[in-house]
Design a protein around this motif. Structure first.
Motif, PDB file in Angstrom:
ATOM      1  N   LYS A  62     -33.952  21.256   2.927  1.00  0.00           N
ATOM      2  CA  LYS A  62     -34.765  20.177   2.400  1.00  0.00           C
ATOM      3  C   LYS A  62     -35.874  19.828   3.381  1.00  0.00           C
ATOM      4  N   SER A  63     -37.093  19.762   2.895  1.00  0.00           N
ATOM      5  CA  SER A  63     -38.215  19.317   3.715  1.00  0.00           C
ATOM      6  C   SER A  63     -38.395  17.812   3.476  1.00  0.00           C
ATOM      7  N   PHE A  64     -38.007  17.016   4.452  1.00  0.00           N
ATOM      8  CA  PHE A  64     -38.080  15.560   4.336  1.00  0.00           C
ATOM      9  C   PHE A  64     -39.435  15.054   4.816  1.00  0.00           C
ATOM     10  N   THR A  65     -39.882  13.944   4.238  1.00  0.00           N
ATOM     11  CA  THR A  65     -41.026  13.235   4.790  1.00  0.00           C
ATOM     12  C   THR A  65     -40.524  12.275   5.868  1.00  0.00           C
ATOM     13  N   TYR A  66     -41.422  11.856   6.723  1.00  0.00           N
ATOM     14  CA  TYR A  66     -41.038  10.935   7.783  1.00  0.00           C
ATOM     15  C   TYR A  66     -40.554   9.606   7.204  1.00  0.00           C
ATOM     16  N   ASP A  67     -41.215   9.135   6.153  1.00  0.00           N
ATOM     17  CA  ASP A  67     -40.819   7.871   5.526  1.00  0.00           C
ATOM     18  C   ASP A  67     -39.417   7.971   4.921  1.00  0.00           C
ATOM     19  N   GLU A  68     -39.077   9.132   4.357  1.00  0.00           N
ATOM     20  CA  GLU A  68     -37.736   9.307   3.795  1.00  0.00           C
ATOM     21  C   GLU A  68     -36.664   9.158   4.866  1.00  0.00           C
ATOM     22  N   LEU A  69     -36.910   9.724   6.037  1.00  0.00           N
ATOM     23  CA  LEU A  69     -35.919   9.639   7.104  1.00  0.00           C
ATOM     24  C   LEU A  69     -35.915   8.253   7.754  1.00  0.00           C
ATOM     25  N   LYS A  70     -37.054   7.564   7.750  1.00  0.00           N
ATOM     26  CA  LYS A  70     -37.076   6.166   8.202  1.00  0.00           C
ATOM     27  C   LYS A  70     -36.170   5.322   7.313  1.00  0.00           C
ATOM     28  N   ASN A  71     -36.288   5.538   6.005  1.00  0.00           N
ATOM     29  CA  ASN A  71     -35.473   4.762   5.063  1.00  0.00           C
ATOM     30  C   ASN A  71     -33.991   5.132   5.177  1.00  0.00           C
ATOM     31  N   SER A 137     -48.236  22.174  24.236  1.00  0.00           N
ATOM     32  CA  SER A 137     -48.128  21.062  23.296  1.00  0.00           C
ATOM     33  C   SER A 137     -47.322  21.426  22.065  1.00  0.00           C
ATOM     34  N   ASN A 138     -47.104  22.719  21.832  1.00  0.00           N
ATOM     35  CA  ASN A 138     -46.352  23.144  20.655  1.00  0.00           C
ATOM     36  C   ASN A 138     -44.873  23.337  20.948  1.00  0.00           C
ATOM     37  N   TYR A 139     -44.412  22.928  22.156  1.00  0.00           N
ATOM     38  CA  TYR A 139     -43.040  23.227  22.531  1.00  0.00           C
ATOM     39  C   TYR A 139     -42.027  22.559  21.613  1.00  0.00           C
ATOM     40  N   LEU A 140     -42.294  21.299  21.229  1.00  0.00           N
ATOM     41  CA  LEU A 140     -41.408  20.628  20.282  1.00  0.00           C
ATOM     42  C   LEU A 140     -41.357  21.383  18.967  1.00  0.00           C
ATOM     43  N   GLY A 141     -42.515  21.860  18.518  1.00  0.00           N
ATOM     44  CA  GLY A 141     -42.563  22.620  17.275  1.00  0.00           C
ATOM     45  C   GLY A 141     -41.748  23.896  17.362  1.00  0.00           C
ATOM     46  N   LEU A 142     -41.781  24.557  18.526  1.00  0.00           N
ATOM     47  CA  LEU A 142     -41.005  25.780  18.701  1.00  0.00           C
ATOM     48  C   LEU A 142     -39.510  25.499  18.612  1.00  0.00           C
ATOM     49  N   ILE A 143     -39.079  24.365  19.159  1.00  0.00           N
ATOM     50  CA  ILE A 143     -37.665  24.005  19.091  1.00  0.00           C
ATOM     51  C   ILE A 143     -37.241  23.805  17.644  1.00  0.00           C
ATOM     52  N   VAL A 144     -38.053  23.059  16.880  1.00  0.00           N
ATOM     53  CA  VAL A 144     -37.739  22.828  15.475  1.00  0.00           C
ATOM     54  C   VAL A 144     -37.713  24.140  14.704  1.00  0.00           C
ATOM     55  N   LYS A 145     -38.689  25.016  14.975  1.00  0.00           N
ATOM     56  CA  LYS A 145     -38.764  26.284  14.261  1.00  0.00           C
ATOM     57  C   LYS A 145     -37.541  27.156  14.531  1.00  0.00           C
ATOM     58  N   LEU A 159     -20.635  27.033  13.135  1.00  0.00           N
ATOM     59  CA  LEU A 159     -22.020  26.631  13.383  1.00  0.00           C
ATOM     60  C   LEU A 159     -22.277  25.354  12.600  1.00  0.00           C
ATOM     61  N   VAL A 160     -22.930  24.390  13.222  1.00  0.00           N
ATOM     62  CA  VAL A 160     -23.195  23.130  12.542  1.00  0.00           C
ATOM     63  C   VAL A 160     -24.128  23.376  11.357  1.00  0.00           C
ATOM     64  N   ASN A 161     -23.926  22.623  10.274  1.00  0.00           N
ATOM     65  CA  ASN A 161     -24.747  22.775   9.069  1.00  0.00           C
ATOM     66  C   ASN A 161     -26.062  21.998   9.194  1.00  0.00           C
ATOM     67  N   LEU A 162     -27.163  22.698   9.007  1.00  0.00           N
ATOM     68  CA  LEU A 162     -28.479  22.061   8.989  1.00  0.00           C
ATOM     69  C   LEU A 162     -28.859  21.775   7.544  1.00  0.00           C
ATOM     70  N   ILE A 163     -29.173  20.524   7.260  1.00  0.00           N
ATOM     71  CA  ILE A 163     -29.523  20.118   5.896  1.00  0.00           C
ATOM     72  C   ILE A 163     -31.020  20.239   5.646  1.00  0.00           C
ATOM     73  N   GLY A 164     -31.815  19.817   6.605  1.00  0.00           N
ATOM     74  CA  GLY A 164     -33.262  19.867   6.406  1.00  0.00           C
ATOM     75  C   GLY A 164     -33.999  19.479   7.665  1.00  0.00           C
ATOM     76  N   TYR A 165     -35.288  19.248   7.533  1.00  0.00           N
ATOM     77  CA  TYR A 165     -36.146  18.997   8.691  1.00  0.00           C
ATOM     78  C   TYR A 165     -37.359  18.195   8.257  1.00  0.00           C
ATOM     79  N   CYS A 166     -38.088  17.680   9.234  1.00  0.00           N
ATOM     80  CA  CYS A 166     -39.371  17.033   8.998  1.00  0.00           C
ATOM     81  C   CYS A 166     -40.348  17.536  10.043  1.00  0.00           C
ATOM     82  N   ALA A 167     -41.484  18.058   9.615  1.00  0.00           N
ATOM     83  CA  ALA A 167     -42.541  18.522  10.526  1.00  0.00           C
ATOM     84  C   ALA A 167     -43.861  17.947  10.043  1.00  0.00           C
ATOM     85  N   GLU A 168     -43.913  16.629   9.980  1.00  0.00           N
ATOM     86  CA  GLU A 168     -45.068  15.909   9.447  1.00  0.00           C
ATOM     87  C   GLU A 168     -45.909  15.369  10.595  1.00  0.00           C
ATOM     88  N   LEU A 169     -47.147  15.854  10.705  1.00  0.00           N
ATOM     89  CA  LEU A 169     -48.037  15.485  11.805  1.00  0.00           C
ATOM     90  C   LEU A 169     -47.336  15.779  13.137  1.00  0.00           C
TER      91      LEU A 169
END
Length: 414
Positions: A62-71, A137-145, A159-169
Motif C-alpha cells: 500500500k502506498s500511503f499518503t503522509y496525511d493518512e499515516l498522521k491520522n 541527501s538520498n540516503y533516507l530514500g535508499l533505506i526506504v527503497k 521476516l517481518v511483514n511490510l504493509i506499505g510505505y510513504c515516500a511523499e516529498l
C-alpha cells in the motif's frame, strides 16, 4: 468495489502461495530431519528493480499518503510512540483490515509506523559508514527503497511483514505488522525484566538462523548486513522475525565472488574482513549471527562496559578465551539463567559461536549448517511444538486482514 476486487485478488495470490509451499520440498535444501520452512524466489537486483524514483513497487504494498499515516497514528502523538531507534521513531497506528484506510484507535488492525528521521546519521559512535554516503541527501530514500524492495517481494515466517510505505516529498515512512514484544534487545539486556528462558533463547536462535538461511538460499542471494539484537523482533509468544532491511543488498552470484560495497555496520557485530575491504558475502551475516548467539548465551551486549576490557572491548574478544577451552566454556553463560540450561546444548552452541566468528571467513559454516546444529540443540519437544505453531499460523491467518499484506510475495518475477 475496488477494495473488494483487491481483496479477491489477494486471496487468489494466497492460494497460489499455499500451493507453492506444498510443493516446495523439491526446491528446499534440508539440513536435518526437522521440517525447514524455506521458500525460494527469483529476484531482481536492488538497482534494476528499484531505480532512482519510487515508480516501481510491489503491487501488494500500500502506498500511503503522509496525511493518512498522521491520522492513523493520532498525528504521531507521544502516547502512540512504541520505540525510538537510530533511524527513526516507531508509532502505533490503526488501519482498516480490508482497505488499509486509517481508522479510530482501538478499531481495525494495529500496525507499526516507522517515521525515518533525517540528519541523524553523522556522529553516532556505533556506526561505521563512509562520510560520502552519510552526506548523500538520498540516503533516507535508499533505506526506504531497500526495505520495500526486499520485504515487499519476499515472504517468510521469520521476516517481518511490510504493509506499505510513504515516500511523499521529504517524508519517508514504513508501515509494518506489530510485533507485540518489541526487540530482542529490550528483553535480553534490560535489568529487572523477566529473564528469557534457555529454551526460548534457542528457539529465537533457530528462527533467526532460518531467516538468514532463507535469504542466503535465494537464487539471487541476499546479504542482510545488519544483524543485531535490536533488529530481531518478537511476537506475543516470543517467535522471532528479522526487521530493518535498509542495509540489505544482493550478494555475489556466479563467478563473481568479490562484491565490494561501502562499509555500513554496527560496532561489535561486523566481520573483520568486511571492515577491512567492504567485500559483501553471506559469511559476514554468519559472523554477525555468531555474535547474536553469543549474546543469547551470555546475556551481554556485543559492546559493553560489563566486558572485562570495558566499553571498548567487544564481546567476542572477551569470550574467545573461554570458547576455546572446553573446561571454562560455561563461564560465559548468563548467570541470570541460574544454571537452568542444557550443559551439553550450551557447549554445542558455544562451539558453534567459535566457528561463526572465525577470523577466516572460509572456515565459517554456512547458515544451513548453523541451522542444522541449532535444531539439534533444542529439545525435540520444543522443536515439534514451535514448528506446529508456525504451520498453524500460516493457515489460520488466511482470512485475516493482516495476512493479506504478505500474499503473493514469493511468486517468481522477472
Amino acid at each position: 468495489m475496488e477494495a473488494t476486487q483487491n481483496l479477491t485478488s489477494r486471496k487468489s495470490d494466497l492460494n497460489v502461495l499455499l500451493l507453492r509451499i506444498l510443493s516446495a520440498d523439491s526446491n528446499s535444501v534440508s539440513s536435518s530431519s526437522v521440517k525447514k520452512e524455506q521458500f525460494h524466489s527469483h529476484k531482481h537486483s536492488f538497482h534494476s528493480s528499484f531505480c532512482s524514483n519510487d515508480s516501481f513497487v510491489p503491487s501488494n504494498l500500500k502506498s500511503f499518503t503522509y496525511d493518512e499515516l498522521k491520522n492513523a497514528t493520532k498525528n504521531f502523538q507521544a502516547d502512540s510512540l512504541l520505540d525510538e531507534g537510530r533511524f527513526g521513531y516507531v508509532f502505533k497506528g490503526w488501519i482498516d483490515e480490508t482497505t488499509f484506510a486509517p481508522c479510530k484507535p482501538g478499531s481495525g488492525m494495529v500496525v507499526a509506523v516507522k517515521k525515518l528521521k533525517a540528519g541523524r546519521f553523522q556522529g553516532h559512535r556505533e556506526w561505521l559508514v563512509r562520510r560520502k554516503e552519510l552526506k548523500n541527501s538520498n540516503y533516507l530514500g535508499l533505506i526506504v527503497k531497500a526495505e520495500v524492495n526486499y520485504l515487499g517481494l519476499l515472504y517468510h515466517e521469520n521476516l517481518v511483514n511490510l504493509i506499505g510505505y510513504c515516500a511523499e516529498l521529504d517524508n519517508r515512512l514504513l508501515v509494518y505488522e506489530v510485533m507485540s514484544k518489541g526487540s530482542l534487545e529490550n528483553h535480553l539486556f534490560k535489568k529487572g525484566d523477566k529473564v528469557i528462558p534457555w529454551a526460548t533463547r534457542m528457539c529465537i536462535a533457530v528462527e533467526v538462523a532460518r531467516a538468514l538461511s532463507f535469504l542466503h538460499g535465494l537464487d539471487a542471494s541476499v546479504v542482510y548486513r545488519d544483524l543485531k539484537a535490536s533488529n530481531i523482533l518478537l511476537d506475543s509468544d516470543f517467535s522471532a522475525k528479522l526487521s530493518a532491511f535498509g542495509l540489505a543488498r544482493d550478494g555475489p552470484r556466479g563467478d563473481r565472488t568479490r562484491f565490494p560495497t561501502r562499509v555500513c555496520c554496527t560496532r561489535g557485530y561486523a566481520a573483520p574482513e568486511y571492515l577491512a575491504s567492504g567485500n559483501l558475502t553471506p559469511q559476514i551475516d554468519v559472523y554477525s549471527f555468531g555474535v547474536v548467539l553469543l549474546e543469547l548465551l551470555s546475556g551481554r551486549r556485543a559492546t559493553s562496559a560489563e566486558n572485562a576490557g570495558g566499553a571498548d572491548e567487544k564481546l567476542v574478544e572477551w569470550a574467545k578465551p573461554f570458547l576455546c577451552d572446553s573446561r571454562r566454556v560455561l563461564r560465559i553463560m548468563d548467570i541470570r539463567l541460574g544454571g537452568k540450561y542444557s550443559k551439553k546444548g550450551a557447549q554445542t552452541a558455544a562451539s558453534l559461536v567459535l566457528r561463526c566468528v572465525d577470523v577466516d571467513p572460509r572456515l565459517r559454516p554456512t547458515m544451513d549448517e548453523v541451522l542444522a546444529t541449532l535444531e539439534l540443540v533444542k529439545a525435540p519437544k520444543v522443536v515439534h511444538n514451535r514448528l506446529n505453531k508456525a504451520d498453524d499460523k500460516l493457515v489460520s491467518r488466511e482470512d485475516k486482514g493482516a495476512r493479506s499484506i504478505s500474499r503473493g510475495r514469493n511468486q517468481d518475477f522477472h
